[in-house]
Design an enzyme around this catalytic site. Structure first.
Site, PDB file in Angstrom:
ATOM      1  N   THR A   1       0.849  -1.192   0.000  1.00  0.00           N
ATOM      2  CA  THR A   1       0.000   0.000   0.000  1.00  0.00           C
ATOM      3  C   THR A   1       0.884   1.241   0.000  1.00  0.00           C
ATOM      4  O   THR A   1       1.996   1.202   0.523  1.00  0.00           O
ATOM      5  CB  THR A   1      -0.875  -0.034   1.272  1.00  0.00           C
ATOM      6  OG1 THR A   1      -1.718  -1.176   1.193  1.00  0.00           O
ATOM      7  CG2 THR A   1      -1.727   1.220   1.420  1.00  0.00           C
TER       8      THR A   1
ATOM      9  N   ASP B   1       7.933   3.492   5.619  1.00  0.00           N
ATOM     10  CA  ASP B   1       8.092   4.879   6.075  1.00  0.00           C
ATOM     11  C   ASP B   1       9.517   5.174   6.509  1.00  0.00           C
ATOM     12  O   ASP B   1       9.995   6.300   6.360  1.00  0.00           O
ATOM     13  CB  ASP B   1       7.111   5.150   7.224  1.00  0.00           C
ATOM     14  CG  ASP B   1       5.691   4.903   6.777  1.00  0.00           C
ATOM     15  OD1 ASP B   1       5.255   5.587   5.830  1.00  0.00           O
ATOM     16  OD2 ASP B   1       5.019   4.007   7.337  1.00  0.00           O
TER      17      ASP B   1
ATOM     18  N   GLU C   1      -0.624  -5.568   6.053  1.00  0.00           N
ATOM     19  CA  GLU C   1       0.729  -5.545   5.468  1.00  0.00           C
ATOM     20  C   GLU C   1       1.650  -6.512   6.203  1.00  0.00           C
ATOM     21  O   GLU C   1       2.467  -7.190   5.595  1.00  0.00           O
ATOM     22  CB  GLU C   1       1.308  -4.124   5.525  1.00  0.00           C
ATOM     23  CG  GLU C   1       0.661  -3.188   4.523  1.00  0.00           C
ATOM     24  CD  GLU C   1       1.177  -1.760   4.630  1.00  0.00           C
ATOM     25  OE1 GLU C   1       1.120  -1.046   3.624  1.00  0.00           O
ATOM     26  OE2 GLU C   1       1.621  -1.346   5.725  1.00  0.00           O
TER      27      GLU C   1
HETATM   28  C1  5RP Z   1       1.002   1.956   4.406  1.00  0.00           C
HETATM   29  C2  5RP Z   1       2.481   1.829   4.403  1.00  0.00           C
HETATM   30  C3  5RP Z   1       3.198   2.423   3.245  1.00  0.00           C
HETATM   31  O1  5RP Z   1       3.875   1.416   2.562  1.00  0.00           O
HETATM   32  C4  5RP Z   1       4.160   3.463   3.776  1.00  0.00           C
HETATM   33  O2  5RP Z   1       3.415   4.426   4.493  1.00  0.00           O
HETATM   34  C5  5RP Z   1       4.963   4.135   2.651  1.00  0.00           C
HETATM   35  O3  5RP Z   1       4.081   4.833   1.811  1.00  0.00           O
HETATM   36  P1  5RP Z   1       4.614   5.809   0.664  1.00  0.00           P
HETATM   37  O4  5RP Z   1       5.286   4.954  -0.351  1.00  0.00           O
HETATM   38  O5  5RP Z   1       3.377   6.497   0.175  1.00  0.00           O
HETATM   39  O6  5RP Z   1       5.569   6.791   1.310  1.00  0.00           O
HETATM   40  O7  5RP Z   1       3.097   1.261   5.273  1.00  0.00           O
HETATM   41  O8  5RP Z   1       0.451   1.480   5.587  1.00  0.00           O
END
Ligand code: 5RP
Length: 233
Positions: free
Chosen positions: A29, A92, A111
């Site tokens: 995601t 993140d 996830e």
């Molecule tokens: C969602 C997640 C995402 O993989 C994470 O937040 C990174 O997102 P992005 O690629 O938009 O920075 O853990 O729950």
């Protein structure tokens, strides 16, 4: 290259390097993982890729799979049988040991279930996500049942964490996850031991899951701002 371009290059790069016809895939995601999903969809449409069975980790990903005609299953489907060949997801924060913080998009529970059911795991990030110590800049998300909000916050504050209930945007009140739960964002003041915290945070009654991912050694695809893709095994 701008940040969107880097995310696209990174998501596509992981698919080209790792995805093969016939695989059972976990699909992550977020704004980087979604490029991997779209690329798989376009390879399927072109006929370059065949017989993919996908398990999405959120409604965002499920809807993208529906749009792109990617065959959807759950981990419990007979066609999946509880295990996956590969999961590709964003993160993140990532440290030098490839431990991650995930859950910025609120999808950490599925996830983690999907990641831990995968034989192989790949993380796609731009270079801004690389850190020395997890949890000092980006807060660690934690999913909890709504009834446990106050005691869980009190327990975390007693560990010197700064805790915030995640508020929704364009809906009054807290974020409700896909599983009907609340999210807390926890910030630590000093470096922490992620594998220990991953285990211990889940011992607090009412906590469903936390955003430390330390039990896998993912391949990390890092999109650099100079337009190059760095792959760390
Ligand atoms: C969602 C997640 C995402 O993989 C994470 O937040 C990174 O997102 P992005 O690629 O938009 O920075 O853990 O729950």
């Amino acid at each position: 290259m701008d940040q969107q371009g880097i995310k696209e290059m990174t998501g596509k790069g992981a698919v080209d390097a790792l995805v093969r016809s016939g695989m059972k895939l976990g699909l992550g995601t977020g704004s980087t993982a979604i490029h991997a999903v779209r690329h798989i969809g376009s390879l399927l449409r072109a006929g370059t890729l065949k017989d993919i069975r996908a398990v999405p980790t959120s409604y965002q990903t499920l809807i993208a799979c529906e749009r792109w005609g990617i065959p959807l299953f759950t981990l419990n489907s007979q066609e999946i049988g509880g295990t996956l060949d590969l999961t590709i997801d964003g993160a993140d924060e990532v440290d030098g040991r490839h431990y991650c913080i995930k859950g910025g998009g609120g999808a950490l529970l599925l996830e983690k279930i999907v990641a831990y059911a995968s034989a192989s795991y790949a993380i796609v990030v731009d270079e801004s996500k690389q850190v020395e110590n997890l949890g000092l800049q980006f807060p660690v998300p934690l999913e909890l049942i709504p009834e446990a909000r106050v005691p869980v916050i009190q327990t975390l504050e007693a560990l010197s964490a700064v805790v915030q209930l995640r508020e929704a945007v364009r809906k009054a009140g807290p974020v409700i996850t896909e599983h009907g739960n609340f999210l807390l964002d926890i910030r630590f003041q000093n470096p922490v031991d992620p594998p220990v915290l991953e285990r211990e945070l889940n011992q607090i009654p009412g906590v469903v899951e936390n955003g430390f991912f330390t039990r896998l050694r993912p391949r990390v695809f890092i999109g650099r701002f100079d337009g190059t893709l760095d792959i760390r095994e």
